[in-house]
Design a protein around this motif. Structure first.
Motif, PDB file in Angstrom:
ATOM      1  N   UNK A  90      74.691 -65.383  14.381  1.00 59.16           N
ATOM      2  CA  UNK A  90      75.789 -65.349  13.429  1.00 59.16           C
ATOM      3  C   UNK A  90      75.676 -64.291  12.353  1.00 59.16           C
ATOM      4  N   UNK A  91      74.706 -63.390  12.465  1.00 63.14           N
ATOM      5  CA  UNK A  91      74.495 -62.340  11.472  1.00 63.14           C
ATOM      6  C   UNK A  91      74.832 -60.986  12.099  1.00 63.14           C
ATOM      7  N   UNK A  92      75.714 -60.254  11.440  1.00 63.60           N
ATOM      8  CA  UNK A  92      76.113 -58.935  11.915  1.00 63.60           C
ATOM      9  C   UNK A  92      75.315 -57.862  11.192  1.00 63.60           C
ATOM     10  N   UNK A  93      74.770 -56.910  11.943  1.00 60.08           N
ATOM     11  CA  UNK A  93      74.068 -55.761  11.381  1.00 60.08           C
ATOM     12  C   UNK A  93      74.923 -54.528  11.626  1.00 60.08           C
ATOM     13  N   UNK A  94      75.291 -53.853  10.559  1.00 60.36           N
ATOM     14  CA  UNK A  94      76.168 -52.707  10.636  1.00 60.36           C
ATOM     15  C   UNK A  94      77.129 -52.752   9.463  1.00 60.36           C
ATOM     16  N   UNK A  95      78.279 -52.062   9.578  1.00 56.61           N
ATOM     17  CA  UNK A  95      79.216 -52.043   8.467  1.00 56.61           C
ATOM     18  C   UNK A  95      80.594 -51.666   8.983  1.00 56.61           C
ATOM     19  N   UNK A  96      81.595 -51.810   8.118  1.00 59.59           N
ATOM     20  CA  UNK A  96      82.966 -51.446   8.460  1.00 59.59           C
ATOM     21  C   UNK A  96      83.344 -50.180   7.699  1.00 59.59           C
ATOM     22  N   UNK A  97      83.451 -49.104   8.446  1.00 62.08           N
ATOM     23  CA  UNK A  97      83.829 -47.822   7.880  1.00 62.08           C
ATOM     24  C   UNK A  97      85.332 -47.631   7.986  1.00 62.08           C
ATOM     25  N   UNK A  98      85.926 -46.840   7.099  1.00 65.28           N
ATOM     26  CA  UNK A  98      87.326 -46.461   7.296  1.00 65.28           C
ATOM     27  C   UNK A  98      87.534 -45.707   8.613  1.00 65.28           C
ATOM     28  N   UNK A  99      86.445 -45.139   9.165  1.00 64.53           N
ATOM     29  CA  UNK A  99      86.498 -44.505  10.487  1.00 64.53           C
ATOM     30  C   UNK A  99      86.361 -45.625  11.517  1.00 64.53           C
ATOM     31  N   UNK A 100      87.467 -46.049  12.097  1.00 66.86           N
ATOM     32  CA  UNK A 100      87.462 -47.216  12.986  1.00 66.86           C
ATOM     33  C   UNK A 100      87.272 -46.863  14.452  1.00 66.86           C
ATOM     34  N   UNK A 101      87.515 -45.623  14.831  1.00 64.83           N
ATOM     35  CA  UNK A 101      87.311 -45.207  16.213  1.00 64.83           C
ATOM     36  C   UNK A 101      85.899 -44.663  16.405  1.00 64.83           C
ATOM     37  N   UNK A 223      69.171 -42.936   8.985  1.00 61.50           N
ATOM     38  CA  UNK A 223      70.199 -43.474   8.084  1.00 61.50           C
ATOM     39  C   UNK A 223      70.627 -44.840   8.627  1.00 61.50           C
ATOM     40  N   UNK A 224      70.072 -45.922   8.067  1.00 61.13           N
ATOM     41  CA  UNK A 224      70.260 -47.281   8.588  1.00 61.13           C
ATOM     42  C   UNK A 224      71.158 -48.060   7.637  1.00 61.13           C
ATOM     43  N   UNK A 225      72.343 -48.458   8.113  1.00 62.36           N
ATOM     44  CA  UNK A 225      73.422 -48.913   7.243  1.00 62.36           C
ATOM     45  C   UNK A 225      73.807 -50.371   7.495  1.00 62.36           C
ATOM     46  N   UNK A 226      73.955 -51.122   6.391  1.00 59.30           N
ATOM     47  CA  UNK A 226      74.223 -52.556   6.505  1.00 59.30           C
ATOM     48  C   UNK A 226      75.241 -52.993   5.454  1.00 59.30           C
ATOM     49  N   UNK A 227      75.975 -54.051   5.793  1.00 60.36           N
ATOM     50  CA  UNK A 227      76.980 -54.586   4.885  1.00 60.36           C
ATOM     51  C   UNK A 227      76.995 -56.104   4.989  1.00 60.36           C
ATOM     52  N   UNK A 228      78.173 -56.707   4.877  1.00 53.77           N
ATOM     53  CA  UNK A 228      78.306 -58.157   4.974  1.00 53.77           C
ATOM     54  C   UNK A 228      77.880 -58.652   6.351  1.00 53.77           C
ATOM     55  N   UNK A 229      77.337 -59.842   6.493  1.00 52.32           N
ATOM     56  CA  UNK A 229      77.215 -60.865   5.455  1.00 52.32           C
ATOM     57  C   UNK A 229      75.944 -60.773   4.599  1.00 52.32           C
ATOM     58  N   UNK A 230      75.083 -59.769   4.866  1.00 56.09           N
ATOM     59  CA  UNK A 230      73.850 -59.667   4.090  1.00 56.09           C
ATOM     60  C   UNK A 230      74.118 -59.036   2.727  1.00 56.09           C
ATOM     61  N   UNK A 319      85.799 -53.045  -0.027  1.00 62.42           N
ATOM     62  CA  UNK A 319      85.570 -53.353   1.385  1.00 62.42           C
ATOM     63  C   UNK A 319      86.317 -52.384   2.287  1.00 62.42           C
ATOM     64  N   UNK A 320      87.530 -52.031   1.904  1.00 59.22           N
ATOM     65  CA  UNK A 320      88.346 -51.137   2.713  1.00 59.22           C
ATOM     66  C   UNK A 320      87.817 -49.709   2.688  1.00 59.22           C
ATOM     67  N   UNK A 321      87.249 -49.321   1.572  1.00 61.19           N
ATOM     68  CA  UNK A 321      86.745 -47.957   1.415  1.00 61.19           C
ATOM     69  C   UNK A 321      85.390 -47.775   2.087  1.00 61.19           C
ATOM     70  N   UNK A 322      84.634 -48.883   2.217  1.00 61.72           N
ATOM     71  CA  UNK A 322      83.317 -48.806   2.822  1.00 61.72           C
ATOM     72  C   UNK A 322      82.261 -49.399   1.922  1.00 61.72           C
ATOM     73  N   UNK A 323      82.049 -50.721   2.045  1.00 60.16           N
ATOM     74  CA  UNK A 323      81.058 -51.452   1.243  1.00 60.16           C
ATOM     75  C   UNK A 323      79.778 -51.483   2.061  1.00 60.16           C
ATOM     76  N   UNK A 324      78.778 -50.698   1.654  1.00 61.59           N
ATOM     77  CA  UNK A 324      77.634 -50.476   2.543  1.00 61.59           C
ATOM     78  C   UNK A 324      76.429 -49.992   1.741  1.00 61.59           C
ATOM     79  N   UNK A 325      75.249 -50.280   2.269  1.00 59.31           N
ATOM     80  CA  UNK A 325      74.018 -49.716   1.737  1.00 59.31           C
ATOM     81  C   UNK A 325      73.214 -49.131   2.880  1.00 59.31           C
ATOM     82  N   UNK A 326      72.443 -48.097   2.562  1.00 58.97           N
ATOM     83  CA  UNK A 326      71.613 -47.460   3.577  1.00 58.97           C
ATOM     84  C   UNK A 326      70.148 -47.510   3.201  1.00 58.97           C
TER      85      UNK A 326
END
Length: 396
Positions: A90-101, A223-230, A319-326
């Protein structure tokens, strides 16, 4: 004579262990092989390659490893064998970028936007920034050194999936990235992801080789990038370090709270911190991101003899702009190559030489796993006090 017999026997044993029962060549430019869509299944796993269509992702390929009681891992041979995301428990590793493709590099001009074209495809969980150069863009003697090098936007010339014949039936996905330019460079990196079905961690083992007749500089940042839910308000960055400094003047105001995170914050510009990691006597160390409740996280193990520096990138925008840490182990910080060279962090690889990089990524899905990582970090940190340097070590 007995001594040499033991050595020979050990070599034979190692060779036998490396034999795989199943080998699937998916891409081989030398032999004009391109499999396209493909799938294989085992008792506790499925491996599938899919070719994407439409828009700027036309022709991009994704390899997905699925283990029902372990992880699902996706990577792209088209984009430098970059890891797109991983998920388990149930834990996602990664992030949601405005670049969706999953943008095919054919549609990316790395030199656009004064060398920031790399951002047109940036949405992966793990990006290999390098290897010919990395860091922020700059122009030296008329040549543009674009953001974070070329590897991530170089399709793999050779891709193979290997599955061990004996328990625990490890899966190996290998891809060859060539950075070859007439009169300039001939660096080739054999990347390898190894995953054991059912587990919640995987390993990267990359071997960079200089195929030229002359030595050459190299740099790499993982460059290792993570976001929600962590990542959330109150989330924490953990790592044993001796020193932290702001990358630039903007990051100075975040130095006091550099280990903790804000929630989604509009108009938050990126803050970057340069870290000097501590390690055990063998050079091994670990960095982690954990959520506020200490029951979810991700950890990265690496070796400071291979990757001596660590960068922390905090981009807690909307979140839409890119909520992320590396979390970014590397040979260099993210300053332009001329600055890194002047500060003697650019490495040299001689003709015919190879260098290796090893990292382990682990998903943490309960308090006991998080606590184990915290204990390891405390043990390595020991009595060393973290020195906070208020002035950036360089200015662009």
């Amino acid at each position: 004579m007995k001594k040499y017999s033991v050595i020979i026997g050990a070599i034979i044993g190692i060779s036998a262990m490396s034999i795989h029962a199943k080998t699937y060549v998916l891409t081989d430019t030398q032999n004009n092989i391109e499999v396209g869509s493909w799938k294989t299944e085992g008792q506790n796993y499925t491996i599938e390659q899919q070719v994407l269509h439409g828009g700027k992702q036309e022709g991009s390929k994704v390899i997905t490893i699925t283990s029902p009681n372990g992880l699902t891992i996706a990577l792209s041979p088209t984009r430098g064998m970059g890891l797109l995301h991983a998920e388990g428990n149930g834990v996602h590793l990664g992030w949601k970028s405005p670049v969706t493709e999953l943008v095919n590099p054919a549609y990316i001009n790395l030199d656009s936007r004064n060398g920031l074209g790399w951002l047109d495809g940036f949405n992966e969980m793990v990006v290999r920034c390098g290897y010919e150069w990395t860091g922020h863009p700059t122009t030296i003697d008329g040549q543009i050194y674009s953001l974070h090098g070329k590897a991530q936007n170089t399709p793999a010339s050779y891709v193979v999936v290997e599955i061990d014949e004996k328990p625990p039936f490890a899966i190996h996905v290998k891809g060859l990235i060539k950075e070859s330019t007439f009169k300039k460079t001939d660096l080739r990196t054999m990347t390898q992801l190894t995953y054991i079905p059912g587990e919640t961690s995987f390993k990267l083992h990359d071997v960079l080789t200089n195929h030229a007749d002359y030595g050459h500089d190299y740099q790499i940042i993982y460059h290792s990038n993570f976001s929600q839910p962590i990542l959330e308000e109150g989330a924490k960055f953990l790592a044993p370090v001796s020193e932290v400094s702001p990358f630039n003047d903007y990051a100075k105001k975040g130095l006091k709270d550099w280990t903790t995170y804000l929630g989604s914050t509009k108009d938050f510009d990126e803050m970057v911190f340069n870290l000097k990691p501590l390690s055990d006597q063998n050079g091994n160390t670990i960095a982690a991101l954990v959520n506020k409740d200490n029951n979810k996280g991700v950890a990265i193990e690496f070796n400071t003899k291979q990757l001596p520096v660590l960068t922390l990138w905090k981009n807690t925008d909307t979140l839409k702009q890119g909520y992320v840490t590396g979390i970014e182990p590397g040979t260099s910080y993210a300053y332009p190559v001329n600055i890194e060279r002047a500060q003697k962090r650019v490495k040299q690889i001689e003709a015919g030489q190879s260098v290796s990089f090893d990292l382990t990524y682990s998903l943490l899905s309960d308090r006991s796993q998080v606590q184990k990582v915290e204990n390891t970090i405390k043990q390595i940190q020991g009595s060393t006090t973290v020195k906070q340097v208020e002035t950036p070590i360089a200015k662009e």
